[in-house]
Scaffold this active site. Structure first.
Site, PDB file in Angstrom:
ATOM      1  N   CYS A  82       0.436  -1.202   0.064  1.00 36.36           N
ATOM      2  CA  CYS A  82       0.160  -0.189   0.394  1.00 36.36           C
ATOM      3  C   CYS A  82       0.811   1.464   0.005  1.00 36.36           C
ATOM      4  CB  CYS A  82      -1.311  -0.192   1.351  1.00 36.36           C
ATOM      5  SG  CYS A  82      -0.099  -0.294   2.717  1.00 36.36           S
ATOM      6  N   HIS A  93      -2.093   1.047   6.811  1.00 32.91           N
ATOM      7  CA  HIS A  93      -2.241   0.603   6.026  1.00 32.91           C
ATOM      8  C   HIS A  93      -2.016   1.994   5.093  1.00 32.91           C
ATOM      9  CE1 HIS A  93      -4.864  -0.303   2.560  1.00 32.91           C
ATOM     10  NE2 HIS A  93      -5.801   0.874   2.277  1.00 32.91           N
ATOM     11  N   ASP A 128      -8.837   4.434  -1.795  1.00 31.21           N
ATOM     12  CA  ASP A 128      -8.122   3.722  -1.372  1.00 31.21           C
ATOM     13  C   ASP A 128      -7.979   2.326  -2.550  1.00 31.21           C
ATOM     14  OD1 ASP A 128      -7.120   1.231  -0.124  1.00 31.21           O
ATOM     15  OD2 ASP A 128      -8.490   1.634   1.871  1.00 31.21           O
TER      16      ASP A 128
END
Length: 189
Positions: free
Chosen positions: A17, A66, A81
């Site tokens: 991520c 994250h 996202d």
């Protein structure tokens, strides 16, 4: 919302991520929209998340950290996202409510390190050592692009961004503080 990005057109590698957002933050579509990288973790590095693709819709996942991208358009903040089941570019309030339905009432409540995207892309570096097993193989297949080396940092510094205790890039906010700062709401409706 004026920011239009086809989710399938972005650079994406599962389980990376921080790199996905590093690339996303540099896209021309965000010019003029004040993008920010947001690292989500906590003191224990165990954050309860819902609305993530890795879940089956009835369960949650706990990430150690994250990273997402937020950008402002016409006074409202939107979340990008690639790992979420929500729309790519959903409203920040919608994202927070769906992703963290228990708010700050659980031990795995999130903290957020918010960094201007330009600062993040200049200062972040990763050689992917955090994804290697003891034998040198990867926990998850690495991205096809080269490792990231920011212009202002030549060494691995991922943990500086994930660390929610020490002073570092950007600022650290709790869920209430993030809502208040970016949505104007003091608490969950």
């Amino acid at each position: 919302m004026s920011i239009k990005i086809n989710k399938e057109s972005i650079r994406y590698a599962p389980c990376y991520c921080e790199e996905n957002i590093w690339h996303l933050a540099q896209r021309q579509e965000f010019a003029g929209y004040d993008p920010h990288a947001v690292f989500i973790s906590n003191f224990q590095r165990i954050v309860h998340f819902e609305a993530q693709q890795i879940c089956d819709g009835t369960h949650f996942i706990c990430w150690d950290y994250h990273v997402i991208l937020i950008a402002e358009d016409s006074g409202e903040w939107f979340v990008f996202d690639p790992d979420s089941t929500l729309d790519f570019g959903c409203g920040l309030q919608e994202y927070l409510t769906a992703s963290f339905p228990f708010g700050d009432r659980i031990a795995q409540a999130p903290l957020f390190r918010v960094i201007k995207a330009a600062e993040y892309t200049r200062s972040f570096s990763s050689d992917r050592r955090h994804m290697r097993k003891a034998d040198g193989s990867f926990h998850a297949s690495p991205p096809v692009w080269p490792v990231i080396q920011g212009a202002e940092c030549s060494s691995f510094n991922l943990w500086d961004f994930v660390d929610m205790v020490n002073v570092g890039q950007g600022e650290v906010l709790d869920l209430v503080g993030l809502r208040e700062r970016f949505t104007g709401m003091m608490s969950k409706p």
